[in-house]
Structure formats: C-alpha cells, structure tokens
Design a protein around this motif. Structure first.
Motif, PDB file in Angstrom:
ATOM      1  N   ALA A 163       1.407 -10.600   8.119  1.00 34.23           N
ATOM      2  CA  ALA A 163       1.008 -11.346   7.113  1.00 34.23           C
ATOM      3  C   ALA A 163      -0.413 -11.700   7.034  1.00 34.23           C
ATOM      4  O   ALA A 163      -0.929 -11.704   8.076  1.00 34.23           O
ATOM      5  CB  ALA A 163       1.704 -12.675   7.115  1.00 34.23           C
ATOM      6  N   MET A 164      -0.976 -12.004   5.864  1.00 30.60           N
ATOM      7  CA  MET A 164      -2.383 -12.627   5.861  1.00 30.60           C
ATOM      8  C   MET A 164      -2.421 -13.382   4.579  1.00 30.60           C
ATOM      9  O   MET A 164      -1.942 -13.341   3.596  1.00 30.60           O
ATOM     10  CB  MET A 164      -3.275 -11.216   5.249  1.00 30.60           C
ATOM     11  N   GLN A 165      -2.853 -14.606   5.167  1.00 32.79           N
ATOM     12  CA  GLN A 165      -2.962 -16.042   4.358  1.00 32.79           C
ATOM     13  C   GLN A 165      -1.530 -16.236   3.554  1.00 32.79           C
ATOM     14  O   GLN A 165      -1.342 -16.624   2.365  1.00 32.79           O
ATOM     15  CB  GLN A 165      -4.115 -15.929   3.404  1.00 32.79           C
ATOM     16  N   HIS A 166      -0.602 -16.169   4.556  1.00 35.27           N
ATOM     17  CA  HIS A 166       0.886 -16.363   4.048  1.00 35.27           C
ATOM     18  C   HIS A 166       1.369 -15.264   2.859  1.00 35.27           C
ATOM     19  O   HIS A 166       2.199 -15.701   2.358  1.00 35.27           O
ATOM     20  CB  HIS A 166       1.071 -17.856   3.419  1.00 35.27           C
ATOM     21  N   HIS A 167       0.779 -14.153   2.870  1.00 29.16           N
ATOM     22  CA  HIS A 167       1.159 -13.380   1.762  1.00 29.16           C
ATOM     23  C   HIS A 167       1.683 -11.774   2.921  1.00 29.16           C
ATOM     24  O   HIS A 167       0.832 -11.577   3.594  1.00 29.16           O
ATOM     25  CB  HIS A 167       0.229 -12.949   1.099  1.00 29.16           C
ATOM     26  N   THR A 168       2.798 -11.478   2.526  1.00 29.45           N
ATOM     27  CA  THR A 168       2.952 -10.339   3.193  1.00 29.45           C
ATOM     28  C   THR A 168       2.492  -8.959   2.969  1.00 29.45           C
ATOM     29  O   THR A 168       2.120  -8.747   1.651  1.00 29.45           O
ATOM     30  CB  THR A 168       4.699  -9.972   3.466  1.00 29.45           C
ATOM     31  N   ILE A 169       2.024  -7.975   4.037  1.00 25.29           N
ATOM     32  CA  ILE A 169       1.406  -7.056   3.821  1.00 25.29           C
ATOM     33  C   ILE A 169       2.341  -5.672   4.220  1.00 25.29           C
ATOM     34  O   ILE A 169       2.832  -5.667   5.242  1.00 25.29           O
ATOM     35  CB  ILE A 169       0.198  -6.652   4.691  1.00 25.29           C
ATOM     36  N   THR A 170       2.914  -4.580   3.412  1.00 29.33           N
ATOM     37  CA  THR A 170       3.867  -3.860   3.498  1.00 29.33           C
ATOM     38  C   THR A 170       3.197  -2.660   2.996  1.00 29.33           C
ATOM     39  O   THR A 170       2.156  -2.567   2.172  1.00 29.33           O
ATOM     40  CB  THR A 170       5.048  -3.950   2.965  1.00 29.33           C
ATOM     41  N   ALA A 171       3.772  -1.530   3.482  1.00 26.12           N
ATOM     42  CA  ALA A 171       3.172  -0.168   3.171  1.00 26.12           C
ATOM     43  C   ALA A 171       4.178   0.973   3.016  1.00 26.12           C
ATOM     44  O   ALA A 171       5.325   0.742   3.763  1.00 26.12           O
ATOM     45  CB  ALA A 171       2.095   0.381   4.036  1.00 26.12           C
ATOM     46  N   THR A 172       4.216   2.016   2.079  1.00 27.01           N
ATOM     47  CA  THR A 172       4.889   3.082   2.254  1.00 27.01           C
ATOM     48  C   THR A 172       4.299   4.101   2.856  1.00 27.01           C
ATOM     49  O   THR A 172       3.223   4.440   2.028  1.00 27.01           O
ATOM     50  CB  THR A 172       5.602   3.494   0.784  1.00 27.01           C
ATOM     51  N   TYR A 173       4.441   4.657   3.895  1.00 22.13           N
ATOM     52  CA  TYR A 173       3.832   5.641   4.493  1.00 22.13           C
ATOM     53  C   TYR A 173       4.463   6.891   4.304  1.00 22.13           C
ATOM     54  O   TYR A 173       5.594   7.268   4.695  1.00 22.13           O
ATOM     55  CB  TYR A 173       3.576   5.497   5.927  1.00 22.13           C
ATOM     56  N   LEU A 174       3.684   7.874   3.624  1.00 28.30           N
ATOM     57  CA  LEU A 174       4.369   9.173   3.518  1.00 28.30           C
ATOM     58  C   LEU A 174       3.959  10.174   4.500  1.00 28.30           C
ATOM     59  O   LEU A 174       2.838  10.732   4.573  1.00 28.30           O
ATOM     60  CB  LEU A 174       3.573   9.840   2.198  1.00 28.30           C
ATOM     61  N   PHE A 204       0.689  -1.148   0.183  1.00 31.23           N
ATOM     62  CA  PHE A 204       0.239  -0.045  -0.003  1.00 31.23           C
ATOM     63  C   PHE A 204       1.009   1.320  -0.012  1.00 31.23           C
ATOM     64  O   PHE A 204       2.024   1.260   0.638  1.00 31.23           O
ATOM     65  CB  PHE A 204      -0.865   0.248   1.196  1.00 31.23           C
ATOM     66  N   THR A 205       0.305   2.479  -0.502  1.00 34.90           N
ATOM     67  CA  THR A 205       0.896   3.534  -0.233  1.00 34.90           C
ATOM     68  C   THR A 205      -0.245   4.508   0.450  1.00 34.90           C
ATOM     69  O   THR A 205      -1.009   4.805   0.080  1.00 34.90           O
ATOM     70  CB  THR A 205       1.000   4.349  -1.748  1.00 34.90           C
ATOM     71  N   LEU A 206       0.179   5.010   1.536  1.00 34.89           N
ATOM     72  CA  LEU A 206      -0.488   5.448   2.864  1.00 34.89           C
ATOM     73  C   LEU A 206      -0.222   6.921   2.918  1.00 34.89           C
ATOM     74  O   LEU A 206       0.989   7.455   2.814  1.00 34.89           O
ATOM     75  CB  LEU A 206      -0.485   4.729   3.987  1.00 34.89           C
ATOM     76  N   GLU A 207      -1.191   7.891   2.913  1.00 40.40           N
ATOM     77  CA  GLU A 207      -0.835   9.224   3.137  1.00 40.40           C
ATOM     78  C   GLU A 207      -2.249   9.599   3.923  1.00 40.40           C
ATOM     79  O   GLU A 207      -3.214   9.461   3.567  1.00 40.40           O
ATOM     80  CB  GLU A 207      -0.628  10.042   2.028  1.00 40.40           C
ATOM     81  N   MET A 208      -2.110  10.596   5.145  1.00 36.07           N
ATOM     82  CA  MET A 208      -3.094  10.990   5.788  1.00 36.07           C
ATOM     83  C   MET A 208      -3.353  12.387   5.305  1.00 36.07           C
ATOM     84  O   MET A 208      -2.268  13.209   4.804  1.00 36.07           O
ATOM     85  CB  MET A 208      -2.732  11.017   7.121  1.00 36.07           C
ATOM     86  N   PRO A 209      -4.592  13.141   5.464  1.00 37.89           N
ATOM     87  CA  PRO A 209      -4.791  14.448   4.786  1.00 37.89           C
ATOM     88  C   PRO A 209      -4.229  15.491   5.880  1.00 37.89           C
ATOM     89  O   PRO A 209      -3.965  15.179   7.122  1.00 37.89           O
ATOM     90  CB  PRO A 209      -6.365  14.407   4.825  1.00 37.89           C
ATOM     91  N   VAL A 210      -3.895  16.698   5.357  1.00 35.64           N
ATOM     92  CA  VAL A 210      -3.337  17.750   6.181  1.00 35.64           C
ATOM     93  C   VAL A 210      -4.463  18.104   7.483  1.00 35.64           C
ATOM     94  O   VAL A 210      -5.603  18.070   7.105  1.00 35.64           O
ATOM     95  CB  VAL A 210      -3.242  19.181   5.689  1.00 35.64           C
ATOM     96  N   ALA A 211      -4.098  17.982   8.672  1.00 37.14           N
ATOM     97  CA  ALA A 211      -5.182  18.320   9.685  1.00 37.14           C
ATOM     98  C   ALA A 211      -4.299  19.031  10.671  1.00 37.14           C
ATOM     99  O   ALA A 211      -3.123  19.392  10.611  1.00 37.14           O
ATOM    100  CB  ALA A 211      -5.406  16.954  10.268  1.00 37.14           C
ATOM    101  N   GLU A 212      -5.424  19.781  11.442  1.00 32.33           N
ATOM    102  CA  GLU A 212      -4.571  20.742  12.693  1.00 32.33           C
ATOM    103  C   GLU A 212      -3.900  19.818  13.452  1.00 32.33           C
ATOM    104  O   GLU A 212      -4.347  18.780  14.057  1.00 32.33           O
ATOM    105  CB  GLU A 212      -5.921  21.271  13.341  1.00 32.33           C
ATOM    106  N   GLN A 213      -2.744  20.118  13.692  1.00 31.52           N
ATOM    107  CA  GLN A 213      -1.748  19.520  14.889  1.00 31.52           C
ATOM    108  C   GLN A 213      -1.211  20.372  15.948  1.00 31.52           C
ATOM    109  O   GLN A 213      -1.270  21.732  15.849  1.00 31.52           O
ATOM    110  CB  GLN A 213      -0.495  18.996  14.029  1.00 31.52           C
ATOM    111  N   VAL A 214      -0.944  19.883  17.020  1.00 30.06           N
ATOM    112  CA  VAL A 214      -0.644  20.502  18.286  1.00 30.06           C
ATOM    113  C   VAL A 214       1.058  20.508  18.369  1.00 30.06           C
ATOM    114  O   VAL A 214       1.471  19.235  18.282  1.00 30.06           O
ATOM    115  CB  VAL A 214      -1.351  20.097  19.507  1.00 30.06           C
TER     116      VAL A 214
END
Length: 109
Positions: A64-75, A31-41
């Motif tokens: 892993a899910m059913q013997h397959h790896t799950i990875t992500a690039t988190y921006l 997966f490629t993950l990215e969160m929207p711009v939000a108010e941060q403290v």
C-alpha cells in the motif's frame, strides 16, 4: 505526480518493465509488468537459451502507498532449453517463485 517516479524507488520496478498503468476509482493502482526477452540459463543443464515458450500471467501484491493498494499483473515468460527440452521461468526482481507477494512487500512485512 507520476507513478513511475516512486515505483522505481520504493517497489524496485523499472520504467521499461511497466507496460500499462491503471488507477481505479477507489484510488488503487494496477500495473501490467513484462520483462524483455533476455539470455537465460537453464537450471537443469546450465546451457543458455533465448527460446521463449510463452507467457503466464501472475497477480502480485506490492503493498500500500498512502492507503491505496498497489497490485500488478506480471506476464511471466517461460523459456525452453534447446539442449535438454526443460522448461523454466525467467529470473525477475519482482516476486519469488510460487508467491503472490512482491519481494519489497515481503521485506516490509
């Protein structure tokens, strides 16, 4: 079967955070993950800001899910405080600071 259905339930990834999904030849999912711009403290002076400084990509292992790896690039977005010029990273539900294993994978282990 749609990958979005089980990612929200098992890995706690909302559909709106997933920007791109790729299934590799060996069956692993990335997966490629990215969160929207939000108010941060600001952790330094406690003032709120929406000023984004940039993004940094982080590789995260979700297990892993059913013997397959799950990875992500988190921006991961970096923010800059307008009051004290301190830079900090956004709060996220995926991975803890300095780690490459997801929170759901850590709980499983």
């Amino acid at each position: 079967m749609s990958t979005v259905n089980y990612t929200e339930i098992i890995f706690k990834i909302k559909e709106e955070y997933i920007k791109h999904t790729r299934v590799n030849e060996d069956g692993s999912i990335h997966f490629t993950l990215e969160m929207p711009v939000a108010e941060q403290v600001c952790p330094h002076c406690r003032s709120s800001t929406r000023k984004s400084k940039g993004k940094r990509s982080r590789d995260v292992k979700f297990g892993a899910m059913q013997h397959h790896t799950i990875t992500a690039t988190y921006l991961q977005r970096r923010y800059k405080c307008q009051e004290c010029n301190h830079t900090f990273i956004e709060k996220n539900p995926f991975v803890s600071r300095y780690l490459r294993l997801s929170k759901s994978n850590m709980a499983y282990l």
